[in-house]
Design a protein around this motif. Structure first.
Motif, PDB file in Angstrom:
ATOM      1  N   GLY A  81       0.834  -1.210   0.000  1.00  0.00           N
ATOM      2  CA  GLY A  81       0.000   0.000   0.000  1.00  0.00           C
ATOM      3  C   GLY A  81       0.862   1.251   0.000  1.00  0.00           C
ATOM      4  N   PHE A  82       1.910   1.235   0.806  1.00  0.00           N
ATOM      5  CA  PHE A  82       2.857   2.357   0.898  1.00  0.00           C
ATOM      6  C   PHE A  82       3.503   2.603  -0.471  1.00  0.00           C
ATOM      7  CE2 PHE A  82       7.155   3.960   1.552  1.00  0.00           C
ATOM      8  CZ  PHE A  82       7.063   4.875   2.591  1.00  0.00           C
ATOM      9  N   ILE A  83       3.949   1.522  -1.129  1.00  0.00           N
ATOM     10  CA  ILE A  83       4.594   1.640  -2.442  1.00  0.00           C
ATOM     11  C   ILE A  83       3.618   2.280  -3.439  1.00  0.00           C
ATOM     12  CG2 ILE A  83       5.371   0.265  -4.438  1.00  0.00           C
ATOM     13  CD1 ILE A  83       6.667  -1.679  -2.334  1.00  0.00           C
ATOM     14  N   GLN A  85       1.021   4.252  -2.817  1.00  0.00           N
ATOM     15  CA  GLN A  85       0.778   5.671  -2.512  1.00  0.00           C
ATOM     16  C   GLN A  85       1.989   6.523  -2.889  1.00  0.00           C
ATOM     17  OE1 GLN A  85      -0.636   6.191   1.567  1.00  0.00           O
ATOM     18  NE2 GLN A  85      -2.719   5.650   0.935  1.00  0.00           N
ATOM     19  N   GLU A  86       3.194   6.076  -2.525  1.00  0.00           N
ATOM     20  CA  GLU A  86       4.383   6.896  -2.804  1.00  0.00           C
ATOM     21  C   GLU A  86       4.646   7.010  -4.315  1.00  0.00           C
ATOM     22  OE1 GLU A  86       5.152   8.708  -0.616  1.00  0.00           O
ATOM     23  OE2 GLU A  86       5.739   7.822   1.273  1.00  0.00           O
ATOM     24  N   ALA A  87       4.383   5.927  -5.059  1.00  0.00           N
ATOM     25  CA  ALA A  87       4.572   5.991  -6.522  1.00  0.00           C
ATOM     26  C   ALA A  87       3.600   7.002  -7.125  1.00  0.00           C
ATOM     27  CB  ALA A  87       4.367   4.604  -7.137  1.00  0.00           C
ATOM     28  N   ILE A 148      12.777  10.123   7.483  1.00  0.00           N
ATOM     29  CA  ILE A 148      12.165  11.104   6.566  1.00  0.00           C
ATOM     30  C   ILE A 148      10.638  11.044   6.693  1.00  0.00           C
ATOM     31  CG2 ILE A 148      11.867  11.780   4.144  1.00  0.00           C
ATOM     32  CD1 ILE A 148      14.686  10.669   3.576  1.00  0.00           C
ATOM     33  N   GLU A 149      10.124   9.822   6.847  1.00  0.00           N
ATOM     34  CA  GLU A 149       8.671   9.666   6.975  1.00  0.00           C
ATOM     35  C   GLU A 149       8.134  10.263   8.282  1.00  0.00           C
ATOM     36  OE1 GLU A 149       7.314   8.916   3.669  1.00  0.00           O
ATOM     37  OE2 GLU A 149       5.964   7.800   4.950  1.00  0.00           O
ATOM     38  N   HIS A 150       8.974  10.382   9.289  1.00  0.00           N
ATOM     39  CA  HIS A 150       8.567  11.103  10.506  1.00  0.00           C
ATOM     40  C   HIS A 150       8.248  12.552  10.120  1.00  0.00           C
ATOM     41  CE1 HIS A 150       8.502  12.764  14.535  1.00  0.00           C
ATOM     42  NE2 HIS A 150       9.469  13.598  14.206  1.00  0.00           N
ATOM     43  N   TYR A 151       9.123  13.138   9.299  1.00  0.00           N
ATOM     44  CA  TYR A 151       8.904  14.533   8.886  1.00  0.00           C
ATOM     45  C   TYR A 151       7.759  14.666   7.885  1.00  0.00           C
ATOM     46  CZ  TYR A 151      12.910  16.057  11.465  1.00  0.00           C
ATOM     47  OH  TYR A 151      13.759  16.344  12.488  1.00  0.00           O
ATOM     48  N   THR A 152       7.595  13.681   6.985  1.00  0.00           N
ATOM     49  CA  THR A 152       6.473  13.818   6.041  1.00  0.00           C
ATOM     50  C   THR A 152       5.140  13.740   6.797  1.00  0.00           C
ATOM     51  OG1 THR A 152       6.508  11.467   5.446  1.00  0.00           O
ATOM     52  CG2 THR A 152       7.741  12.950   4.015  1.00  0.00           C
ATOM     53  N   ALA A 153       5.099  12.941   7.887  1.00  0.00           N
ATOM     54  CA  ALA A 153       3.879  12.884   8.693  1.00  0.00           C
ATOM     55  C   ALA A 153       3.662  14.212   9.430  1.00  0.00           C
ATOM     56  CB  ALA A 153       3.954  11.734   9.690  1.00  0.00           C
ATOM     57  N   GLU A 183      -2.375  11.330   3.083  1.00  0.00           N
ATOM     58  CA  GLU A 183      -1.888   9.966   2.870  1.00  0.00           C
ATOM     59  C   GLU A 183      -0.592   9.727   3.660  1.00  0.00           C
ATOM     60  OE1 GLU A 183      -4.055   8.566  -1.220  1.00  0.00           O
ATOM     61  OE2 GLU A 183      -1.881   8.809  -1.313  1.00  0.00           O
ATOM     62  N   GLU A 184       0.203  10.786   3.847  1.00  0.00           N
ATOM     63  CA  GLU A 184       1.404  10.645   4.688  1.00  0.00           C
ATOM     64  C   GLU A 184       1.008  10.324   6.130  1.00  0.00           C
ATOM     65  OE1 GLU A 184       4.500  10.436   3.719  1.00  0.00           O
ATOM     66  OE2 GLU A 184       3.851  10.756   1.653  1.00  0.00           O
ATOM     67  N   VAL A 185      -0.042  11.022   6.608  1.00  0.00           N
ATOM     68  CA  VAL A 185      -0.532  10.750   7.967  1.00  0.00           C
ATOM     69  C   VAL A 185      -1.098   9.331   8.027  1.00  0.00           C
ATOM     70  CG1 VAL A 185      -2.303  11.398   9.659  1.00  0.00           C
ATOM     71  CG2 VAL A 185      -0.934  13.184   8.535  1.00  0.00           C
ATOM     72  N   GLU A 186      -1.856   8.958   6.993  1.00  0.00           N
ATOM     73  CA  GLU A 186      -2.506   7.644   6.947  1.00  0.00           C
ATOM     74  C   GLU A 186      -1.471   6.507   7.026  1.00  0.00           C
ATOM     75  OE1 GLU A 186      -6.218   6.160   4.226  1.00  0.00           O
ATOM     76  OE2 GLU A 186      -4.391   6.656   3.141  1.00  0.00           O
ATOM     77  N   HIS A 187      -0.334   6.646   6.317  1.00  0.00           N
ATOM     78  CA  HIS A 187       0.642   5.531   6.298  1.00  0.00           C
ATOM     79  C   HIS A 187       1.874   5.812   7.179  1.00  0.00           C
ATOM     80  CE1 HIS A 187       2.666   7.305   2.409  1.00  0.00           C
ATOM     81  NE2 HIS A 187       3.483   7.518   3.424  1.00  0.00           N
ATOM     82  N   ARG A 188       1.728   6.722   8.164  1.00  0.00           N
ATOM     83  CA  ARG A 188       2.899   7.181   8.929  1.00  0.00           C
ATOM     84  C   ARG A 188       3.575   6.090   9.756  1.00  0.00           C
ATOM     85  NH1 ARG A 188      -1.604   8.599  11.544  1.00  0.00           N
ATOM     86  NH2 ARG A 188      -1.763   8.638  13.810  1.00  0.00           N
TER      87      ARG A 188
HETATM   88 FE   LIG Z   1       5.196   8.697   2.910  1.00  0.00          FE
END
Ligand SMILES: [Fe+2]
Ligand SMILES: [Fe+2]
Length: 299
Positions: A81-83, A85-87, A148-153, A183-188
């Protein structure tokens, strides 16, 4: 003043299925200063269209490398799911970059070259023959993605709780960054779960955070300076740029550096850190349910 969180009273929906939404944004006719009267805030946020495609494609490539090694079916499903969303984020920001920033005559190639160098060369998988070294290198990259995902969230949470609407920001650009932010929050939790699954190490976490902070800080400072110089509608010195950025942060148009690089970084240093507490899944899911682009998304 930042507006109060809008969905704090709602009950957290619990684990959500992470899936990509095939969105489209028509950015034709949107002015470069999409937050009227705030060229610095507009440019700093627009900058993310430059860095996100390369960064998120690197996330996807790293996760595709790690996925065959994952034995936990639930984690593997989250990773897929993460892949997805990020793509989609990468493709969408790439398209906006071309139609919007380049369309406005901004030459972003020097910035793109720097970003590509970092993600395609410096952070490429090691060519070492030793399988142990290759695995350790993968652990390092997975922890960097988690940092990095900590910051994107954190930035996703900011996108949902800022003052863009109060300043007449363009609704399509607002929806672009809030769809992505939600979506960043959703997959944080995914990147933290993956890094912990592969190599649960506090030292690796802290080391990755040091690099993530340096990358994000350097990128915002360099990028803001570059875009301000390239923007034909703005002429300001470096010190005026910094003062304007601080003023825009106080107005809730940009995250405050003190919070972004100070309090948010300290939160990540806590030994018992979990991504759950840094944003609201309920708020993100509620936004996605009403987002014009997400509602019109192709299945
Ligand atoms: Fe992300
Ligand atoms: Fe993303």
């Amino acid at each position: 003043m930042l507006r109060p969180r809008r969905f704090e009273h709602e009950i957290d929906p619990g684990p959500v299925q992470i899936q990509a939404r095939r969105v489209h944004f028509d950015v034709s006719g949107i002015p470069l200063h999409w937050i009227p009267g705030h060229p610095v805030a507009s440019n700093v946020v627009s900058l993310f269209n430059v860095v996100l495609p390369a960064a998120e494609r690197w996330f996807v490539a790293t996760y595709n490398e790690a996925l065959p090694l994952v034995k936990d079916p639930r984690l593997a499903e989250d990773m897929r799911g993460f892949i997805g969303q990020e793509a989609t984020h990468a493709d969408t920001h790439d398209q906006v970059l071309r139609q919007y920033l380049i369309g406005h005559g901004i030459d972003v190639q020097p910035l793109l070259d720097q970003v590509e160098f970092v993600f395609q060369k410096s952070l490429a998988p090691t060519s070492a023959a030793d399988p142990r070294r290759r695995l350790n290198h993968l652990y390092d990259r997975l922890w960097l993605i988690a940092a990095i995902e900590h910051y994107t969230a954190v930035l996703g949470d900011f996108s949902l709780n800022n003052a863009w609407d109060d300043h007449g920001a363009d609704p399509t650009m607002v929806d672009l960054f809030r769809w992505h932010g939600s979506e960043e929050v959703e997959h944080r939790h995914v990147a933290h779960d993956v890094a912990t699954y592969f190599h649960d190490s506090y030292l690796d976490r802290i080391r990755a955070m040091g690099l993530a902070v340096a990358l994000l800080f350097g990128f915002i400072q360099r990028g803001a300076r570059y875009l301000t110089a390239a923007d034909p509608g703005v002429e300001m010195s470096w010190s005026t740029l910094q003062l304007t950025r601080i003023r825009d942060s106080k107005a809730g148009l940009l995250p405050r550096f003190r919070t972004l690089f100070g309090a948010n970084t300290l939160t990540y240093f806590r030994p018992g850190y979990t991504p759950e507490h840094i944003a609201s899944t309920a708020q993100a899911v509620a936004y996605l349910a009403g987002s014009p682009a997400a509602r019109a998304a192709r299945p």
